[in-house]
Design an enzyme around this catalytic site. Structure first.
Site, PDB file in Angstrom:
ATOM      1  CB  CYS A 116      32.935   7.104 -34.169  1.00  0.00           C
ATOM      2  SG  CYS A 116      31.379   6.578 -34.951  1.00  0.00           S
ATOM      3  CG  HIS A 202      32.594   4.196 -30.705  1.00  0.00           C
ATOM      4  ND1 HIS A 202      32.602   5.521 -30.308  1.00  0.00           N
ATOM      5  CD2 HIS A 202      31.701   4.116 -31.720  1.00  0.00           C
ATOM      6  CE1 HIS A 202      31.736   6.214 -31.043  1.00  0.00           C
ATOM      7  NE2 HIS A 202      31.188   5.382 -31.910  1.00  0.00           N
ATOM      8  CD  GLU A 204      34.741   5.928 -27.608  1.00  0.00           C
ATOM      9  OE1 GLU A 204      33.822   6.590 -28.116  1.00  0.00           O
ATOM     10  OE2 GLU A 204      35.593   5.303 -28.286  1.00  0.00           O
TER      11      GLU A 204
END
Length: 255
Positions: A116, A202, A204
């Protein structure tokens, strides 16, 4: 004879922000969030492997400590996290991060992962324009169109991961291969073998993390009600964050 021992990759996670309260309480910092992601990726390998056998992780708060950067000679790779900040701004810590990223890229030995904001920092360090997207926010689980190279690298035909951005890299940096695109953001992921891999999304993030961020940004007036509701509709959709993390692991061990 047994297989040759390969030491774990020394990966420095450059933390470009502090997580929202619920995430911070559970994981501590973005270093903890990425550790959780890589643990899941290692567990998904066939056969499963412990994280410690593949990665040696360190965390570095590059926002609040300009001296926290690791010596490039003491690491194998960096991962630049996401952030609420804009990669095109000229705050001292952002300029320093761009310079350090460029140093790693030009040094030829330290591999670079960007996520990002980190994707945008890498784009800026490589000479691409970064700025605010006139098409607005891209939020929550979003489907990507993969290039042939992207399909090979991520190991899937289609990719969906969480998004949380309004800034973009406008063009493919020189020498980089495009991996993915969406209608809102054409430069979603870039790759140079043994040098750099980035994603605008993202991998994660989990549904709980994104739900908390969306709610905070709605109450803070950052997101309109329509944009908030659109993100919430897709927050629980299946996503391929672990597949992206497996691609990161493969990238870190490319020879």
């Amino acid at each position: 004879m047994g297989s040759e021992y390969i030491p774990p990759v020394r990966l420095a996670i450059l933390e470009a922000d502090t997580p929202v309260p619920g995430v911070k309480a559970k994981y501590g910092s973005y270093g903890g969030v990425f550790t959780h992601l890589f643990e899941r990726a290692c567990a998904s390998l066939s056969p499963p492997q412990p994280l410690s056998s593949l990665l040696e992780l360190s965390y570095h708060d590059v926002v609040n400590d300009l001296n926290s950067y690791p010596d490039p000679k003491a690491i194998d790779a960096i991962l630049i996290s996401g952030s609420k900040h804009s990669a095109y701004e000229d705050d001292e810590w952002i300029v320093r991060l761009v310079e350090y990223t460029r140093q790693c890229l030009e040094g030829g030995r330290v591999r670079v992962i960007g996520v990002c904001f980190g994707h945008q920092i890498v784009g800026r360090a490589m000479g691409a324009e970064v700025g605010k997207n006139v098409l607005g926010w891209e939020l929550s689980v979003t489907e990507h169109e993969l290039t042939n190279e992207g399909k090979k690298l991520f190991g899937v035909e289609k990719l969906a991961i969480h998004q949380m951005h309004r800034d973009i890299v406008f063009s493919l940096p020189p020498g980089a291969v495009q991996l993915a695109r969406t209608d809102v953001c054409p430069v979603q992921a870039i790759y140079i073998p043994k040098r750099v891999i980035t994603v605008q999304g993202h991998p994660e993030f989990t549904a709980d993390m994104v739900r908390e961020i969306l709610e905070m940004r709605r109450y803070g007036g950052i997101l309109s009600e329509n944009v908030f509701e659109d993100g919430m509709r897709r927050v629980n959709n299946k996503h391929d964050g672990v597949a992206v993390a497996r691609a990161f692991l493969r990238f870190l061990r490319e020879y």
